[in-house]
Design a protein around this motif. Structure first.
Motif, PDB file in Angstrom:
ATOM      1  N   SER A 157      38.156  36.866  46.411  1.00 13.23           N
ATOM      2  CA  SER A 157      39.461  37.091  45.775  1.00 13.23           C
ATOM      3  C   SER A 157      39.348  37.982  44.546  1.00 13.23           C
ATOM      4  O   SER A 157      40.320  38.622  44.148  1.00 13.23           O
ATOM      5  CB  SER A 157      40.099  35.751  45.395  1.00 13.23           C
ATOM      6  OG  SER A 157      39.431  35.149  44.296  1.00 13.23           O
ATOM      7  N   LEU A 158      38.157  38.036  43.934  1.00 14.15           N
ATOM      8  CA  LEU A 158      37.942  38.900  42.771  1.00 14.15           C
ATOM      9  C   LEU A 158      37.739  40.366  43.160  1.00 14.15           C
ATOM     10  O   LEU A 158      37.770  41.242  42.303  1.00 14.15           O
ATOM     11  CB  LEU A 158      36.721  38.419  41.980  1.00 14.15           C
ATOM     12  CG  LEU A 158      36.856  37.082  41.254  1.00 14.15           C
ATOM     13  CD1 LEU A 158      35.507  36.656  40.669  1.00 14.15           C
ATOM     14  CD2 LEU A 158      37.913  37.160  40.154  1.00 14.15           C
ATOM     15  N   GLY A 177      33.342  31.674  57.873  1.00  9.24           N
ATOM     16  CA  GLY A 177      34.499  30.835  58.114  1.00  9.24           C
ATOM     17  C   GLY A 177      35.325  30.565  56.870  1.00  9.24           C
ATOM     18  O   GLY A 177      36.530  30.297  56.954  1.00  9.24           O
ATOM     19  N   ALA A 178      34.678  30.660  55.694  1.00 10.94           N
ATOM     20  CA  ALA A 178      35.366  30.387  54.432  1.00 10.94           C
ATOM     21  C   ALA A 178      36.030  31.619  53.838  1.00 10.94           C
ATOM     22  O   ALA A 178      36.777  31.513  52.863  1.00 10.94           O
ATOM     23  CB  ALA A 178      34.385  29.804  53.423  1.00 10.94           C
ATOM     24  N   THR A 179      35.762  32.786  54.404  1.00 13.32           N
ATOM     25  CA  THR A 179      36.300  34.041  53.879  1.00 13.32           C
ATOM     26  C   THR A 179      37.113  34.731  54.965  1.00 13.32           C
ATOM     27  O   THR A 179      37.043  34.384  56.139  1.00 13.32           O
ATOM     28  CB  THR A 179      35.153  34.958  53.413  1.00 13.32           C
ATOM     29  OG1 THR A 179      34.212  35.132  54.492  1.00 13.32           O
ATOM     30  CG2 THR A 179      34.427  34.356  52.211  1.00 13.32           C
ATOM     31  N   THR A 180      37.877  35.738  54.541  1.00 12.56           N
ATOM     32  CA  THR A 180      38.750  36.414  55.513  1.00 12.56           C
ATOM     33  C   THR A 180      38.421  37.879  55.711  1.00 12.56           C
ATOM     34  O   THR A 180      38.629  38.419  56.800  1.00 12.56           O
ATOM     35  CB  THR A 180      40.218  36.293  55.075  1.00 12.56           C
ATOM     36  OG1 THR A 180      40.376  36.859  53.774  1.00 12.56           O
ATOM     37  CG2 THR A 180      40.655  34.837  55.046  1.00 12.56           C
ATOM     38  N   TYR A 185      31.179  36.262  36.882  1.00  6.45           N
ATOM     39  CA  TYR A 185      31.529  37.265  37.886  1.00  6.45           C
ATOM     40  C   TYR A 185      32.961  37.767  37.721  1.00  6.45           C
ATOM     41  O   TYR A 185      33.262  38.909  38.062  1.00  6.45           O
ATOM     42  CB  TYR A 185      31.311  36.709  39.295  1.00  6.45           C
ATOM     43  CG  TYR A 185      29.859  36.661  39.704  1.00  6.45           C
ATOM     44  CD1 TYR A 185      29.163  37.838  39.965  1.00  6.45           C
ATOM     45  CD2 TYR A 185      29.183  35.456  39.816  1.00  6.45           C
ATOM     46  CE1 TYR A 185      27.827  37.812  40.345  1.00  6.45           C
ATOM     47  CE2 TYR A 185      27.848  35.412  40.196  1.00  6.45           C
ATOM     48  CZ  TYR A 185      27.179  36.594  40.450  1.00  6.45           C
ATOM     49  OH  TYR A 185      25.853  36.567  40.813  1.00  6.45           O
ATOM     50  N   ALA A 186      33.851  36.924  37.211  1.00  9.04           N
ATOM     51  CA  ALA A 186      35.225  37.374  36.998  1.00  9.04           C
ATOM     52  C   ALA A 186      35.277  38.472  35.939  1.00  9.04           C
ATOM     53  O   ALA A 186      35.985  39.474  36.099  1.00  9.04           O
ATOM     54  CB  ALA A 186      36.114  36.190  36.592  1.00  9.04           C
ATOM     55  N   GLU A 187      34.518  38.310  34.861  1.00 10.50           N
ATOM     56  CA  GLU A 187      34.486  39.331  33.814  1.00 10.50           C
ATOM     57  C   GLU A 187      33.857  40.623  34.322  1.00 10.50           C
ATOM     58  O   GLU A 187      34.312  41.720  33.984  1.00 10.50           O
ATOM     59  CB  GLU A 187      33.703  38.790  32.606  1.00 10.50           C
ATOM     60  CG  GLU A 187      34.366  37.624  31.914  1.00 10.50           C
ATOM     61  CD  GLU A 187      33.435  36.949  30.947  1.00 10.50           C
ATOM     62  OE1 GLU A 187      33.169  37.500  29.863  1.00 10.50           O
ATOM     63  OE2 GLU A 187      32.941  35.841  31.271  1.00 10.50           O
ATOM     64  N   LEU A 188      32.821  40.486  35.144  1.00  9.73           N
ATOM     65  CA  LEU A 188      32.198  41.687  35.714  1.00  9.73           C
ATOM     66  C   LEU A 188      33.162  42.397  36.662  1.00  9.73           C
ATOM     67  O   LEU A 188      33.228  43.625  36.684  1.00  9.73           O
ATOM     68  CB  LEU A 188      30.914  41.308  36.450  1.00  9.73           C
ATOM     69  CG  LEU A 188      29.706  40.967  35.576  1.00  9.73           C
ATOM     70  CD1 LEU A 188      28.569  40.436  36.432  1.00  9.73           C
ATOM     71  CD2 LEU A 188      29.258  42.190  34.788  1.00  9.73           C
ATOM     72  N   LEU A 197      37.422  46.096  40.043  1.00  9.17           N
ATOM     73  CA  LEU A 197      37.387  45.887  41.476  1.00  9.17           C
ATOM     74  C   LEU A 197      38.773  45.758  42.093  1.00  9.17           C
ATOM     75  O   LEU A 197      38.965  46.046  43.271  1.00  9.17           O
ATOM     76  CB  LEU A 197      36.564  44.638  41.800  1.00  9.17           C
ATOM     77  CG  LEU A 197      35.074  44.681  41.430  1.00  9.17           C
ATOM     78  CD1 LEU A 197      34.359  43.463  41.959  1.00  9.17           C
ATOM     79  CD2 LEU A 197      34.408  45.957  41.948  1.00  9.17           C
ATOM     80  N   LYS A 198      39.738  45.317  41.303  1.00 10.65           N
ATOM     81  CA  LYS A 198      41.104  45.152  41.825  1.00 10.65           C
ATOM     82  C   LYS A 198      42.000  46.334  41.477  1.00 10.65           C
ATOM     83  O   LYS A 198      43.189  46.302  41.775  1.00 10.65           O
ATOM     84  CB  LYS A 198      41.708  43.862  41.276  1.00 10.65           C
ATOM     85  CG  LYS A 198      40.917  42.597  41.619  1.00 10.65           C
ATOM     86  CD  LYS A 198      40.982  42.262  43.075  1.00 10.65           C
ATOM     87  CE  LYS A 198      42.168  41.394  43.372  1.00 10.65           C
ATOM     88  NZ  LYS A 198      42.177  40.892  44.769  1.00 10.65           N
TER      89      LYS A 198
END
Length: 267
Positions: free
Chosen positions: A29-30, A53-56, A256-259, A265-266
């Motif tokens: 999601s990040l 299975g946990a990701t899309t 990782y969110a700060e990176l 990335l978004k």
């Protein structure tokens, strides 16, 4: 494959992430494009399958399946059973001190590839020296080097030609250099016992004293990107500028969110 991997991903040991599948979905999601499952995933590829299975949309890659600890026929069956277009297989020879008791690593790697039934365009090799980098260029989609300076990325690009180059880069998000180096040295202590790494570092001009534990400041600074999120992001982009198609980030203290924000990335 570069589109499949994205520009930046996350590298994590299976021993540390086996019970953190939900966190991998958060990394997706990040905006991270790939999660690399390291520390020799087993031949059944059960954990990579759970991560898929946990990701899309995130690619799941092994970094790496160890040729001394798995049989290529078993890995091939697992890869085909899973059948996901988001699964990439990284393969490598591990470490002489642990695995390579009876056979030289290069012939073992070649024979493993000969018996592995996985499409070449979904296959990468762990590669440090020029001989295995050339093998990666000839037999697979590219290379996944580990714990290398940016100078290695530049030379690997030359050897690989237009094949994929996806180095792992270790980072510490910490602005105090001494504190960051202390965290890095704790993590790297094991690698100072492995000659495939210490020999590779000496190829890049580090002395025998510098690559002996606990490692010189100059070596630590070359191998581990540390500083603020923005400073770490700049050092990660340096690998891209040197020729990397994708960088697999292993953060020793998370954040990782700060990176992701620093890497835009978004955006």
């Amino acid at each position: 494959m570069s589109e499949l991997l994205g520009k930046f991903g996350v590298w994590g040991s299976r021993f540390q992430w086996a019970d953190r599948v939900g966190e991998v979905a958060e990394l997706e999601s990040l905006g991270y494009g790939t999660f690399w499952l390291g520390s020799s995933p087993e031949s059944d590829l059960e954990l990579p399958e759970r991560l898929l299975g946990a990701t899309t949309s995130m690619t799941i890659a092994t970094g790496i399946v160890n040729v001394w600890q798995t049989e290529p026929e078993d890995v091939s069956r697992s890869f085909q059973r899973i059948g996901s277009d988001r699964l990439v297989l990284g393969v490598g020879v591990g470490h002489k001190q642990i695995d390579q008791a009876y056979e030289k690593p290069y012939p073992k790697l070649v024979s493993y590839l000969d018996r592995l039934d996985v499409p070449a365009d979904r296959l990468l090799l762990a590669a440090l020296g020029p001989k295995v980098l050339k093998l990666a260029a000839d037999r697979t989609a590219g290379a996944h080097p580990y714990l290398v300076p940016v100078e290695h990325t530049a030379q690997a690009r030359e050897v690989l030609g237009d094949k994929i180059l996806a180095p792992e880069v270790t980072v510490v998000v910490e602005e105090d250099p001494e504190a960051a180096r202390a965290i890095a040295r704790e993590q790297l202590a094991y690698y100072f016992t492995l000659t495939n790494y210490t020999n590779n570092w000496q190829r890049w001009g580090f002395t025998a004293d510098e690559v002996a534990a606990p490692g010189s400041d100059r070596l630590i600074d070359a191998l581990v990107a540390h500083g603020s999120p923005e400073q770490v992001a700049a050092k990660l982009r340096a690998h891209v500028d040197a020729g990397a198609d994708h960088v697999a980030i292993q953060s020793l203290n998370g954040r990782y969110a700060e990176l992701a924000e620093a890497l835009r990335l978004k955006a």
